[in-house]
Scaffold this motif. Sequence first.
Motif, PDB file in Angstrom:
ATOM      1  N   SER A  76      -1.943  -4.473  13.949  1.00  0.00           N
ATOM      2  CA  SER A  76      -0.821  -4.734  13.056  1.00  0.00           C
ATOM      3  C   SER A  76       0.225  -3.643  13.248  1.00  0.00           C
ATOM      4  O   SER A  76      -0.045  -2.470  13.023  1.00  0.00           O
ATOM      5  CB  SER A  76      -1.330  -4.744  11.610  1.00  0.00           C
ATOM      6  OG  SER A  76      -0.361  -4.226  10.742  1.00  0.00           O
ATOM      7  N   ASN A  81       8.060  -9.287   8.730  1.00  0.00           N
ATOM      8  CA  ASN A  81       7.911  -8.028   9.456  1.00  0.00           C
ATOM      9  C   ASN A  81       9.237  -7.414   9.875  1.00  0.00           C
ATOM     10  O   ASN A  81       9.380  -6.210   9.916  1.00  0.00           O
ATOM     11  CB  ASN A  81       7.035  -8.233  10.691  1.00  0.00           C
ATOM     12  CG  ASN A  81       5.574  -8.022  10.352  1.00  0.00           C
ATOM     13  OD1 ASN A  81       5.264  -7.662   9.215  1.00  0.00           O
ATOM     14  ND2 ASN A  81       4.703  -8.235  11.302  1.00  0.00           N
ATOM     15  N   VAL A 136       2.286   2.867   9.468  1.00  0.00           N
ATOM     16  CA  VAL A 136       1.870   3.506   8.217  1.00  0.00           C
ATOM     17  C   VAL A 136       0.680   4.436   8.458  1.00  0.00           C
ATOM     18  O   VAL A 136       0.654   5.576   7.969  1.00  0.00           O
ATOM     19  CB  VAL A 136       1.508   2.435   7.157  1.00  0.00           C
ATOM     20  CG1 VAL A 136       0.876   3.092   5.945  1.00  0.00           C
ATOM     21  CG2 VAL A 136       2.753   1.660   6.750  1.00  0.00           C
ATOM     22  N   GLY A 153       1.171  -1.773  10.091  1.00  0.00           N
ATOM     23  CA  GLY A 153      -0.015  -1.028   9.690  1.00  0.00           C
ATOM     24  C   GLY A 153      -0.171   0.244  10.491  1.00  0.00           C
ATOM     25  O   GLY A 153      -0.411   1.324   9.938  1.00  0.00           O
ATOM     26  N   TRP A 194      -2.803  -1.786   6.181  1.00  0.00           N
ATOM     27  CA  TRP A 194      -1.887  -2.911   6.283  1.00  0.00           C
ATOM     28  C   TRP A 194      -2.380  -3.789   7.426  1.00  0.00           C
ATOM     29  O   TRP A 194      -1.826  -3.750   8.526  1.00  0.00           O
ATOM     30  CB  TRP A 194      -0.481  -2.396   6.572  1.00  0.00           C
ATOM     31  CG  TRP A 194       0.619  -3.381   6.432  1.00  0.00           C
ATOM     32  CD1 TRP A 194       0.588  -4.704   6.785  1.00  0.00           C
ATOM     33  CD2 TRP A 194       1.925  -3.137   5.941  1.00  0.00           C
ATOM     34  NE1 TRP A 194       1.789  -5.280   6.527  1.00  0.00           N
ATOM     35  CE2 TRP A 194       2.632  -4.347   6.013  1.00  0.00           C
ATOM     36  CE3 TRP A 194       2.577  -2.001   5.454  1.00  0.00           C
ATOM     37  CZ2 TRP A 194       3.962  -4.452   5.619  1.00  0.00           C
ATOM     38  CZ3 TRP A 194       3.892  -2.118   5.067  1.00  0.00           C
ATOM     39  CH2 TRP A 194       4.575  -3.335   5.137  1.00  0.00           C
ATOM     40  N   ARG A 254      -2.048  -9.848   9.833  1.00  0.00           N
ATOM     41  CA  ARG A 254      -2.243 -11.062   9.054  1.00  0.00           C
ATOM     42  C   ARG A 254      -2.732 -12.172   9.974  1.00  0.00           C
ATOM     43  O   ARG A 254      -1.987 -13.065  10.361  1.00  0.00           O
ATOM     44  CB  ARG A 254      -0.958 -11.460   8.357  1.00  0.00           C
ATOM     45  CG  ARG A 254      -1.222 -11.860   6.922  1.00  0.00           C
ATOM     46  CD  ARG A 254       0.050 -12.240   6.223  1.00  0.00           C
ATOM     47  NE  ARG A 254       1.124 -11.278   6.453  1.00  0.00           N
ATOM     48  CZ  ARG A 254       2.410 -11.621   6.421  1.00  0.00           C
ATOM     49  NH1 ARG A 254       2.762 -12.861   6.192  1.00  0.00           N
ATOM     50  NH2 ARG A 254       3.339 -10.707   6.623  1.00  0.00           N
ATOM     51  N   VAL A 289      10.574  -5.614   6.969  1.00  0.00           N
ATOM     52  CA  VAL A 289       9.795  -4.389   6.756  1.00  0.00           C
ATOM     53  C   VAL A 289      10.214  -3.325   7.754  1.00  0.00           C
ATOM     54  O   VAL A 289      10.438  -2.160   7.410  1.00  0.00           O
ATOM     55  CB  VAL A 289       8.285  -4.684   6.901  1.00  0.00           C
ATOM     56  CG1 VAL A 289       7.502  -3.384   6.895  1.00  0.00           C
ATOM     57  CG2 VAL A 289       7.824  -5.601   5.797  1.00  0.00           C
ATOM     58  N   LEU A 306      -0.655  -0.415  -1.287  1.00  0.00           N
ATOM     59  CA  LEU A 306       0.003   0.414  -0.284  1.00  0.00           C
ATOM     60  C   LEU A 306       1.061   1.304  -0.884  1.00  0.00           C
ATOM     61  O   LEU A 306       1.260   2.431  -0.480  1.00  0.00           O
ATOM     62  CB  LEU A 306       0.702  -0.521   0.697  1.00  0.00           C
ATOM     63  CG  LEU A 306       0.066  -0.697   2.051  1.00  0.00           C
ATOM     64  CD1 LEU A 306       0.945  -1.590   2.868  1.00  0.00           C
ATOM     65  CD2 LEU A 306      -0.114   0.645   2.711  1.00  0.00           C
ATOM     66  N   LYS A 307       1.752   0.716  -1.888  1.00  0.00           N
ATOM     67  CA  LYS A 307       2.893   1.427  -2.452  1.00  0.00           C
ATOM     68  C   LYS A 307       2.504   2.809  -2.950  1.00  0.00           C
ATOM     69  O   LYS A 307       3.248   3.765  -2.782  1.00  0.00           O
ATOM     70  CB  LYS A 307       3.476   0.622  -3.619  1.00  0.00           C
ATOM     71  CG  LYS A 307       4.509  -0.395  -3.171  1.00  0.00           C
ATOM     72  CD  LYS A 307       5.109  -1.080  -4.379  1.00  0.00           C
ATOM     73  CE  LYS A 307       5.766  -2.385  -3.988  1.00  0.00           C
ATOM     74  NZ  LYS A 307       5.784  -3.344  -5.087  1.00  0.00           N
ATOM     75  N   ARG A 347      -9.893   0.271   1.506  1.00  0.00           N
ATOM     76  CA  ARG A 347      -9.275  -0.790   2.307  1.00  0.00           C
ATOM     77  C   ARG A 347      -9.953  -0.879   3.661  1.00  0.00           C
ATOM     78  O   ARG A 347      -9.433  -0.384   4.664  1.00  0.00           O
ATOM     79  CB  ARG A 347      -7.777  -0.523   2.471  1.00  0.00           C
ATOM     80  CG  ARG A 347      -7.004  -0.602   1.172  1.00  0.00           C
ATOM     81  CD  ARG A 347      -5.517  -0.456   1.420  1.00  0.00           C
ATOM     82  NE  ARG A 347      -4.958  -1.623   2.087  1.00  0.00           N
ATOM     83  CZ  ARG A 347      -4.428  -2.656   1.432  1.00  0.00           C
ATOM     84  NH1 ARG A 347      -4.377  -2.659   0.127  1.00  0.00           N
ATOM     85  NH2 ARG A 347      -3.935  -3.670   2.088  1.00  0.00           N
TER      86      ARG A 347
END
Lengths: 297, 382, 300
Positions: C246, C3, C252, C249, C291, C294, C6, B6-7, C286
Amino acid sequence: MTQLVWNGLFVGSFYTLVALGYSMVYGIIKLLNFAHGDLYMLSAFTGFAILGAFGGVPASMGLLALLAVLLVTMVASGLAGVALERIAYRPLRRAPRLSLLITAVGASFAVEYGMRAVAGADPQVYPVRLGGTAIEVFGARLTLQQLVLVGAAVALMAGLNLLVTRTREGRAMRAIALDPRTSSLMGIDVDAVISRTFFLGSALAGAAGVMAGAYYGKIDFLMGFLIGLKAFTAAVIGGIGNIPGTMLGGLLLGLLESFGTFWLGGEWRDVFTFGVLILFLTVRPTGLLGERVTERV
Amino acid sequence: MRAIPLKSIAAVAALGLLASGCGQGLLGQESGGEQHGPIVLGMLIPQSGSEASIGPYMSNAARLAVDEINAKGGVLGRKLELKTADDACDAQSATAAANKLVTEGVHVSVGGYCSGATLPTLPIFGKATIPMIIPAANSQELVDQKLEHVFMINGTGAQQAEAAQKWIAGQGGQRVALMHDNTSYSKDIALRTQSSLGAAAVTVEAVTPKESDYSANITNVLAKKPDFVYWTGYFQEGGLIVRQLRQAGYKGSIMVGDGSVSPKLAEIAGGEAAEGVYATMTQTPDTLEGAKGWIEAYKKKFNAEPGPYSNQAYDAVRLAAEAVGRAGGTDGAKVIAALEAIDGFPMFSGPLKFTPEHTLAGGGFQILVVKDGAFALQDSLS
Amino acid sequence: MGNNRVGLAGLLIALAAPFVNASPYALAVMTSTVIFVMLAAGLNIVVGYCGLLDLGYVAFFAVGAYTSGVLATRLELPLVATVPVVLVVTVIAGIVIGAPTLRLRSDYLAIVTLGFGEIIRISANNLDITGGPSGIYGIPPLTTSPVVFYYLTVAVVALAVLGAARLGRSRLGRAWRFVREDEDAAEAMGVHTYRIKLAAYIAGAVWGGLAGVLFASQLSAISPNSFTFLQSALVLMAVVLGGMGSVPGVVVGAIVISLLPEILRDLADYRFFLFGVLLIVFMLARPQGLWPARSKEPLT
């Protein structure tokens, strides 16, 4: 009145050809192939390039030349569909179903704007045109060329239906649609059958693309977007995954648009079409011929 | 398949942001308005999305003007520089693109095609006192705000509708059908023409742009038995509509608006169908004495025909250069004053003078007709 | 929970960003991105938590933007005053669109929501009160300073994202997930699935509507072109690309989908071509999202 019906059926047969590919792919791997409409566009341009490469085709040979181009383009389009599946869909066979939606939209962008980079944003005009003089049948004006196109579309649909219902190949497709894992245990090469399904569906969209190019004359790099959306709608009306249902759905959508324009005017046409669609689906939640299946989880 | 960390994605995003501006943080504002270096013209045009085909017509013509002026030494000894940005005909993209142009220090804006996308950019340029010379977008909403930095060099919908009504009446049109594509520009002209025609306008039909088959709309229109059809949208649909009208057996007159004036219209409609189609249009290189050279230069440079709004975009750049020259620099307020004072600057559409509302004093609309597949002057309506 | 940390880090980055670059362009792009995050967080409730495929989410965005825009310009109300009305209208819109359609299974639901999205857009294009094709202009902004507005947006959206995350962990959130995993089993266990789904729909509608108010304030002018099907597809892509269900996620994903075309802007003609290619590459790399949530349960 008959004119409205004829207009609807004619447009509907284009929707149907594109919708069939949508529906077949959906039926077999439950993917909304958003790039399907762009294969239609791609073929319109392929046909255009082939015709251009041969230079001036004499007008008398127009129809024959078109038929040859149609076949070549169908193959090319089918192969493009197979390539698309290989690159963007197959690696994700085991990923969540909606992940495929991303690659499908991504592929759609890539094909559209790739074509824009190659052919430019300006619309192109087909060198061979199907014009013809109109004849009057039951009060509706139609041309011989329109009849030929509808005839070709019906022949393609009938052929597809035979293939799916009568051949081993078709049986394999239907088996995978029901349960891919069991099918592979039964010795069906699932990947190969999916590839062939993409080939067939894309070839039909390819046929529609060339026919639209030759009949309407104007092609551009975004021409696939709207018809892709319509094809999806048609496929759902008919019962997505169901081939005769999809054919009915395409024709019905064409008729709805034709009558919607007549009753409410062009600006409200799509509101009418979607309104009827929503009402219809609330009454009959699986489309015209779709079967009620419990969703697998 | 290996997972991409991700980074790295976050890093790419962060880099992108950083790269776009160094030393432009809240704590360190740079000072603008330098009076040296090139004169930067910004141009918002659609390069993606539904109207993407229009973008190149406008940016090519603008580039042609920039190169011509630079070849003659530029303005005030400074070169012109053209920066184009994609507005995708969408308000949000246009806002981002306009802000980008402002950040990059453009001095005059010479773009603006879709009215809906141009509207939200007005305050953005206004805040930075950047004069806007809008070549194409011309909906009434742009005029109504009475903003002093906004100038429109395209004839207004009202002027075009007036020209259309005059010609239709002169041709003895008794039953007129108006067709538009449901975008603000096209609808505006159609509705204005309808109201000035009164009872002679028998129907107004809206079509969905970007489709191929308009037979349903045409069936609607023909049911009203018109003797004159006026299409106010663009050439892509216009060509199809002309062709499908003729295929459906329509024998009366057809006229199209300025967005349809392109050689492609006749190509799409197919030779015979387009013959005799009228158009309402401001003066174009096609119809101007001595402007043939312009078309040749354009064709030579870009290997393509000029299209809708090519000449307006070309004029917008020339006008911007003229105004900066008269203002003696790129100071926004002075350039605006210079634009307001301009009288008789020669443009394709005729000598330029702005009304108090910053629109063209005279629209200069005339009637063209398709002859042998190309638009030619029919009547100058003067 | 990691989380929280984050989320805090993300918020700090958002707060610090203008100190790096506060040009009008950077601020406009960042504000749009943050608004887009809010849309994605809202759609995540519908698609990610509850598993309802919505292809017309932008309808709620449009309803919010148009409601506040029309009220603010016609009645000359300040934009803040329109918020309660927007809430009421979007809840009604959620019920009107959701009630007849939520009995449908996913793909049919998808086309119906797509249809509603188009109906809203075409109506906005055809009606006089919404300003027809050129839309509404001159909407008074919440605040005139772009920097202040950016921070205001960040604050509102941070609360909205936090709220969505809380909802996801609540009793209702567990019910949504249950419905997503197995609707029949949920029904059998006594979950009123229809009502639960409607609740997800209404929550999504409210998030979208509020994002619409921010949008109207940022642009000062709105037109039907901003609310096309493509926009719905992009929001959905943000949700799926980030990782359905998520919260980090989805944030992002929204940032990537919204920033990528801007980063690629200088490529001009190749911009959307590359955008498409990159989407495919991201997803192939991915498949579960950038992300993913989970959770041990498989996402279907």
